[in-house]
Design a protein around this motif. Structure first.
Motif, short mmCIF file in Angstrom:
data_model
loop_
_atom_site.label_atom_id
_atom_site.label_comp_id
_atom_site.label_asym_id
_atom_site.label_seq_id
_atom_site.Cartn_x
_atom_site.Cartn_y
_atom_site.Cartn_z
N SER A 11 0.78 -1.23 0.00
CA SER A 11 0.00 0.00 0.00
C SER A 11 0.81 1.29 0.00
CB SER A 11 -0.98 0.01 1.17
OG SER A 11 -1.91 -1.01 1.04
N VAL A 12 2.07 1.25 -0.42
CA VAL A 12 2.78 2.52 -0.52
C VAL A 12 2.11 3.34 -1.62
CG1 VAL A 12 4.95 3.69 -1.06
CG2 VAL A 12 4.95 1.67 0.39
N ILE A 13 2.10 2.83 -2.83
CA ILE A 13 1.38 3.47 -3.93
C ILE A 13 0.82 2.38 -4.83
CG2 ILE A 13 2.77 5.59 -3.99
CD1 ILE A 13 4.12 4.39 -6.54
N THR A 14 -0.16 2.74 -5.63
CA THR A 14 -0.61 1.87 -6.70
C THR A 14 -0.56 2.68 -7.99
OG1 THR A 14 -2.92 2.44 -6.32
CG2 THR A 14 -2.10 0.44 -5.25
N VAL A 15 -0.37 1.98 -9.08
CA VAL A 15 -0.28 2.62 -10.40
C VAL A 15 -1.34 1.97 -11.27
CG1 VAL A 15 1.25 3.17 -12.32
CG2 VAL A 15 2.21 2.91 -10.03
N THR A 16 -2.25 2.78 -11.81
CA THR A 16 -3.33 2.25 -12.64
C THR A 16 -2.78 1.70 -13.96
OG1 THR A 16 -3.78 4.32 -13.79
CG2 THR A 16 -4.96 3.94 -11.68
N PRO A 17 -3.52 0.82 -14.62
CA PRO A 17 -3.08 0.31 -15.93
C PRO A 17 -2.81 1.44 -16.93
CG PRO A 17 -4.84 -1.06 -15.09
CD PRO A 17 -4.73 0.12 -14.15
N SER A 18 -3.61 2.48 -16.90
CA SER A 18 -3.40 3.61 -17.81
C SER A 18 -2.06 4.29 -17.54
CB SER A 18 -4.55 4.62 -17.66
OG SER A 18 -4.34 5.74 -18.46
N LEU A 81 2.79 9.88 0.62
CA LEU A 81 2.28 9.18 -0.55
C LEU A 81 1.59 7.86 -0.23
CD1 LEU A 81 5.19 9.74 -3.10
CD2 LEU A 81 3.07 11.01 -2.87
N ARG A 82 1.64 7.42 1.01
CA ARG A 82 1.07 6.10 1.35
C ARG A 82 -0.38 6.02 0.88
NH1 ARG A 82 2.94 2.09 3.59
NH2 ARG A 82 4.60 3.13 4.71
N ASP A 83 -0.71 4.91 0.20
CA ASP A 83 -2.04 4.61 -0.33
C ASP A 83 -2.46 5.49 -1.51
OD1 ASP A 83 -2.43 2.55 1.56
OD2 ASP A 83 -3.18 3.99 3.03
N THR A 84 -1.52 6.21 -2.10
CA THR A 84 -1.84 7.06 -3.25
C THR A 84 -1.96 6.21 -4.52
OG1 THR A 84 -0.77 9.01 -2.32
CG2 THR A 84 -0.98 8.94 -4.71
N GLU A 85 -2.99 6.51 -5.29
CA GLU A 85 -3.16 5.89 -6.60
C GLU A 85 -2.66 6.89 -7.64
OE1 GLU A 85 -6.88 3.87 -8.66
OE2 GLU A 85 -6.93 6.07 -8.79
N ILE A 86 -1.76 6.43 -8.51
CA ILE A 86 -1.24 7.28 -9.57
C ILE A 86 -1.92 6.84 -10.86
CG2 ILE A 86 0.81 8.00 -10.83
CD1 ILE A 86 2.30 7.36 -8.12
N PRO A 102 -5.10 10.00 -0.53
CA PRO A 102 -6.02 10.11 0.60
C PRO A 102 -5.43 10.85 1.79
CG PRO A 102 -5.05 7.94 0.58
CD PRO A 102 -4.58 8.64 -0.68
N ASN A 103 -4.14 11.17 1.74
CA ASN A 103 -3.47 11.84 2.85
C ASN A 103 -3.57 13.36 2.80
OD1 ASN A 103 -2.28 9.31 3.87
ND2 ASN A 103 -1.21 9.39 1.91
N ILE A 104 -4.11 13.89 1.72
CA ILE A 104 -4.16 15.35 1.54
C ILE A 104 -5.16 15.98 2.50
CG2 ILE A 104 -4.83 17.19 -0.05
CD1 ILE A 104 -3.49 15.67 -2.26
N ALA A 105 -4.68 16.98 3.21
CA ALA A 105 -5.54 17.77 4.10
C ALA A 105 -6.01 19.03 3.39
CB ALA A 105 -4.79 18.14 5.38
N GLU A 106 -5.14 19.58 2.55
CA GLU A 106 -5.46 20.83 1.85
C GLU A 106 -4.63 20.89 0.57
OE1 GLU A 106 -5.49 25.62 2.84
OE2 GLU A 106 -4.54 24.24 4.22
N ALA A 107 -5.22 21.45 -0.48
CA ALA A 107 -4.52 21.65 -1.75
C ALA A 107 -4.73 23.08 -2.20
CB ALA A 107 -5.04 20.68 -2.81
N CYS A 108 -3.75 23.65 -2.86
CA CYS A 108 -3.90 25.02 -3.35
C CYS A 108 -4.87 25.04 -4.53
CB CYS A 108 -2.55 25.60 -3.72
SG CYS A 108 -1.80 24.91 -5.19
#
Length: 118
Positions: A11-18, A81-86, A102-108
């Motif tokens: 679960s560090v990261i996953t990478v979609t087929p695309s 980046l843990r559990d991030t889907e790219i 899923p770890n983002i609390a706030e984005a600009c």
């Protein structure tokens, strides 16, 4: 006494087929890898960094995504980046990487930077 198993790459990261197809097409037949990290940037704290590398750094988490694609995640970026889907998506005529983090609390507002939950 119980014995627990720790699997660091789970679960560090996953990478979609695309995204796999996108990265494989960019690497072609080279032996390079894709390396993900973060850097301090923007108004909310951090930005994603995607690099081509000849080899992972000593403390990187290495993930074999497919027969042709190896990715490395910088140890310092794992908490962010843990559990991030790219993913790689097409929007009109443009293609871009999307980090579903899923770890983002706030984005600009412009999408350049993010902060994570503490």
């Amino acid at each position: 006494m119980a014995v627990e198993t720790f699997v660091p790459s789970a679960s560090v990261i996953t990478v979609t087929p695309s995204a796999v197809r996108h990265f494989e097409s960019k690497l072609g037949s080279s032996q390079q890898i894709i390396r993900f990290s973060t850097k301090e940037s923007g108004c909310t704290g951090y930005a994603y960094v995607v690099d081509y590398a000849d080899a992972p750094q000593a403390d990187d988490e290495v993930i074999q995504v497919s027969d042709k694609l190896t990715v490395a995640v910088a140890r310092s970026a794992i908490p962010m980046l843990r559990d991030t889907e790219i993913d790689y998506v097409k929007e009109g005529i443009n293609g871009l990487l999307k980090f579903n983090n899923p770890n983002i609390a706030e984005a600009c507002g412009c999408g350049e930077s993010f902060s994570v939950k503490s």
